[in-house]
Design an enzyme around this catalytic site. Structure first.
Site, PDB file in Angstrom:
ATOM      1  N   SER A   1      26.482 -54.786  19.182  1.00  0.00           N
ATOM      2  CA  SER A   1      25.106 -54.597  18.713  1.00  0.00           C
ATOM      3  C   SER A   1      24.591 -53.222  19.092  1.00  0.00           C
ATOM      4  O   SER A   1      23.602 -52.761  18.522  1.00  0.00           O
ATOM      5  CB  SER A   1      24.181 -55.610  19.380  1.00  0.00           C
TER       6      SER A   1
ATOM      7  N   HIS B   1      28.976 -55.377  11.983  1.00  0.00           N
ATOM      8  CA  HIS B   1      27.924 -56.042  12.755  1.00  0.00           C
ATOM      9  C   HIS B   1      27.346 -57.211  11.961  1.00  0.00           C
ATOM     10  O   HIS B   1      26.596 -57.032  11.012  1.00  0.00           O
ATOM     11  CB  HIS B   1      26.826 -55.011  13.093  1.00  0.00           C
TER      12      HIS B   1
ATOM     13  N   GLU C   1      26.259 -55.081   8.766  1.00  0.00           N
ATOM     14  CA  GLU C   1      26.143 -53.625   8.856  1.00  0.00           C
ATOM     15  C   GLU C   1      27.539 -53.055   9.107  1.00  0.00           C
ATOM     16  O   GLU C   1      28.217 -53.488  10.055  1.00  0.00           O
ATOM     17  CB  GLU C   1      25.218 -53.229  10.008  1.00  0.00           C
TER      18      GLU C   1
ATOM     19  N   ASN D   1      18.174 -53.401  13.960  1.00  0.00           N
ATOM     20  CA  ASN D   1      17.534 -53.432  15.279  1.00  0.00           C
ATOM     21  C   ASN D   1      16.588 -52.248  15.478  1.00  0.00           C
ATOM     22  O   ASN D   1      15.545 -52.360  16.113  1.00  0.00           O
ATOM     23  CB  ASN D   1      18.585 -53.456  16.386  1.00  0.00           C
TER      24      ASN D   1
HETATM   25  P1  NAD Z   1      29.227 -64.785  24.057  1.00  0.00           P
HETATM   26  O1  NAD Z   1      28.919 -64.551  25.482  1.00  0.00           O
HETATM   27  O2  NAD Z   1      28.684 -65.986  23.359  1.00  0.00           O
HETATM   28  O3  NAD Z   1      30.817 -64.809  23.843  1.00  0.00           O
HETATM   29  C1  NAD Z   1      31.694 -63.902  24.433  1.00  0.00           C
HETATM   30  C2  NAD Z   1      33.071 -64.537  24.520  1.00  0.00           C
HETATM   31  O4  NAD Z   1      33.984 -63.517  24.953  1.00  0.00           O
HETATM   32  C3  NAD Z   1      33.175 -65.692  25.530  1.00  0.00           C
HETATM   33  O5  NAD Z   1      33.824 -66.795  24.924  1.00  0.00           O
HETATM   34  C4  NAD Z   1      34.040 -65.103  26.667  1.00  0.00           C
HETATM   35  O6  NAD Z   1      34.899 -66.094  27.262  1.00  0.00           O
HETATM   36  C5  NAD Z   1      34.863 -64.086  25.910  1.00  0.00           C
HETATM   37  N1  NAD Z   1      35.416 -63.008  26.729  1.00  0.00           N
HETATM   38  C6  NAD Z   1      35.032 -62.548  27.939  1.00  0.00           C
HETATM   39  N2  NAD Z   1      35.827 -61.540  28.341  1.00  0.00           N
HETATM   40  C7  NAD Z   1      36.740 -61.353  27.351  1.00  0.00           C
HETATM   41  C8  NAD Z   1      37.837 -60.474  27.182  1.00  0.00           C
HETATM   42  N3  NAD Z   1      38.155 -59.562  28.097  1.00  0.00           N
HETATM   43  N4  NAD Z   1      38.565 -60.580  26.058  1.00  0.00           N
HETATM   44  C9  NAD Z   1      38.269 -61.509  25.114  1.00  0.00           C
HETATM   45  N5  NAD Z   1      37.240 -62.359  25.218  1.00  0.00           N
HETATM   46  C10 NAD Z   1      36.482 -62.285  26.328  1.00  0.00           C
HETATM   47  O7  NAD Z   1      28.765 -63.443  23.301  1.00  0.00           O
HETATM   48  P2  NAD Z   1      28.223 -63.261  21.799  1.00  0.00           P
HETATM   49  O8  NAD Z   1      26.760 -63.549  21.765  1.00  0.00           O
HETATM   50  O9  NAD Z   1      29.136 -63.958  20.875  1.00  0.00           O
HETATM   51  O10 NAD Z   1      28.371 -61.677  21.611  1.00  0.00           O
HETATM   52  C11 NAD Z   1      29.599 -61.068  21.355  1.00  0.00           C
HETATM   53  C12 NAD Z   1      29.358 -59.682  20.773  1.00  0.00           C
HETATM   54  O11 NAD Z   1      28.615 -59.801  19.560  1.00  0.00           O
HETATM   55  C13 NAD Z   1      28.583 -58.729  21.671  1.00  0.00           C
HETATM   56  O12 NAD Z   1      29.097 -57.434  21.505  1.00  0.00           O
HETATM   57  C14 NAD Z   1      27.161 -58.821  21.105  1.00  0.00           C
HETATM   58  O13 NAD Z   1      26.429 -57.645  21.340  1.00  0.00           O
HETATM   59  C15 NAD Z   1      27.466 -58.977  19.639  1.00  0.00           C
HETATM   60  N6  NAD Z   1      26.396 -59.603  18.822  1.00  0.00           N
HETATM   61  C16 NAD Z   1      25.766 -60.732  19.288  1.00  0.00           C
HETATM   62  C17 NAD Z   1      24.789 -61.326  18.484  1.00  0.00           C
HETATM   63  C18 NAD Z   1      24.089 -62.587  18.942  1.00  0.00           C
HETATM   64  O14 NAD Z   1      23.050 -62.922  18.354  1.00  0.00           O
HETATM   65  N7  NAD Z   1      24.616 -63.325  19.922  1.00  0.00           N
HETATM   66  C19 NAD Z   1      24.481 -60.800  17.225  1.00  0.00           C
HETATM   67  C20 NAD Z   1      25.184 -59.671  16.762  1.00  0.00           C
HETATM   68  C21 NAD Z   1      26.130 -59.084  17.576  1.00  0.00           C
END
Ligand code: NAD
Length: 287
Positions: A120, A142, A154, A192
């Site tokens: 993000s 994204h 995006e 954002n």
């Molecule tokens: P999350 O915390 O729900 O999930 C992250 C996952 O990654 C977990 O299952 C964890 O076990 C795993 N993980 C930890 N270390 C790891 C590693 N070294 N290798 C592989 N997997 C690993 O996070 P999320 O909300 O899904 O966010 C993930 C990404 O998406 C981030 O970069 C975030 O900025 C982006 N994002 C999130 C949203 C949102 O609304 N949640 C929206 C757009 C983008």
């Protein structure tokens, strides 16, 4: 049936939903996580998520068995790196973690495999700078939460990204049923950068006593046609997430117009994070 394979790094909120969306579109998907439990949960959430879409007649009734058969899960990064097509990284938002992942994936994945990140806020140019082999195949992809519903993707072009990489992920996004928009590698990308300063300004207005929270929300719903007022939206996104986006914009542009509202900071310090904590600008029943 789609020909390329999709790899997904991280089986959390976004990774699971991206994997589910790719399975629904007919791709073989390999989902990688460091935690076995996360993979097991992702498998269950994918089955339930696909079933919900089938029940709502958004997917053909016979989608499920084939989709689950095409779903592979692994805790071995080497197995994920065999993917021939596109790997979409959705690991936690940490620069050091993501640069390490991109360095390792670039060393192990076939040269033609695209390395995309769902970050993000992290600069794609920095991530591309960390790869050993083929920085021109690094790109931002994204997605928005909840992925099965939100139509936008995006596409963020790093300085190093090749035109063919952008063309390939553009085609992929369309095959996933999304509408892609192309953005340069600039803090906050487009959504954002436009949305969160508006929310921040609404918090300033509320802090100054300029209007009640309800009137601020009503004003933007009825006066600007927004489906949700900015303070309700802040509670939905999470006040901690809003604050961290404002900090990224403030630091990235060095412009005081992006300074986070002091009230936003105080609320985050107090643990009032919005819906997920039961209290933000409004109060909510325990989630
Ligand atoms: P999350 O915390 O729900 O999930 C992250 C996952 O990654 C977990 O299952 C964890 O076990 C795993 N993980 C930890 N270390 C790891 C590693 N070294 N290798 C592989 N997997 C690993 O996070 P999320 O909300 O899904 O966010 C993930 C990404 O998406 C981030 O970069 C975030 O900025 C982006 N994002 C999130 C949203 C949102 O609304 N949640 C929206 C757009 C983008």
């Amino acid at each position: 049936m789609a020909e390329q394979q999709i790899g997904v790094v991280g089986a959390g909120t976004m990774g699971q939903a991206i994997a589910q969306t790719a399975l629904a579109a007919g791709f073989p998907v390999t989902l990688y996580d460091v935690a076995d439990g996360a993979l097991e949960q992702a498998r269950q959430r994918t089955e339930a998520g696909l079933q919900r879409l089938i029940d709502k007649e958004k997917l053909p009734a016979d989608t499920l068995p084939g989709a689950l058969e095409r779903m592979n899960t692994t805790t071995d990064l080497g197995a994920l790196a065999q993917v021939q097509g596109t790997i979409i990284e959705a690991a936690p938002e940490s620069l050091s973690l993501k640069t390490e992942l991109f360095a390792e994936l670039s060393a192990k994945a076939p040269r033609e495999t695209i390395l995309a990140s769902n970050t993000s806020s992290i600069s794609l140019t920095r991530l591309a700078g960390a790869v050993h082999e083929g920085a021109d195949r690094v790109v931002g992809l994204h997605f928005f939460n909840p992925v099965p519903i939100m139509k936008l993707v995006e596409i963020i072009r790093a300085e190093q990204t090749a035109d063919t990489t952008v063309e390939r992920v553009d085609a992929l996004a369309r095959t996933l049923g999304k509408t892609p928009v192309a953005i340069g590698d600039t803090p906050g990308f487009a959504v954002n950068r436009l949305l969160v300063p508006m929310i921040n300004e609404a918090i300033f207005l509320y802090q100054e006593g300029g209007a009640s929270r309800e009137d601020i929300d009503t004003a933007m719903k009825l006066g600007a046609g927004h489906p949700m007022g900015p303070l309700t939206l802040a509670d939905t996104i999470g006040l901690d997430v809003c604050l961290s986006i404002m900090e990224v914009l403030h630091e990235g542009f060095g412009d005081s117009k992006y300074r986070p509202c002091p009230l936003l900071r105080r609320m985050v310090d107090a643990g009032y994070l919005g819906r997920k904590s039961g209290r933000g600008f409004y109060t909510y029943d325990a989630a």
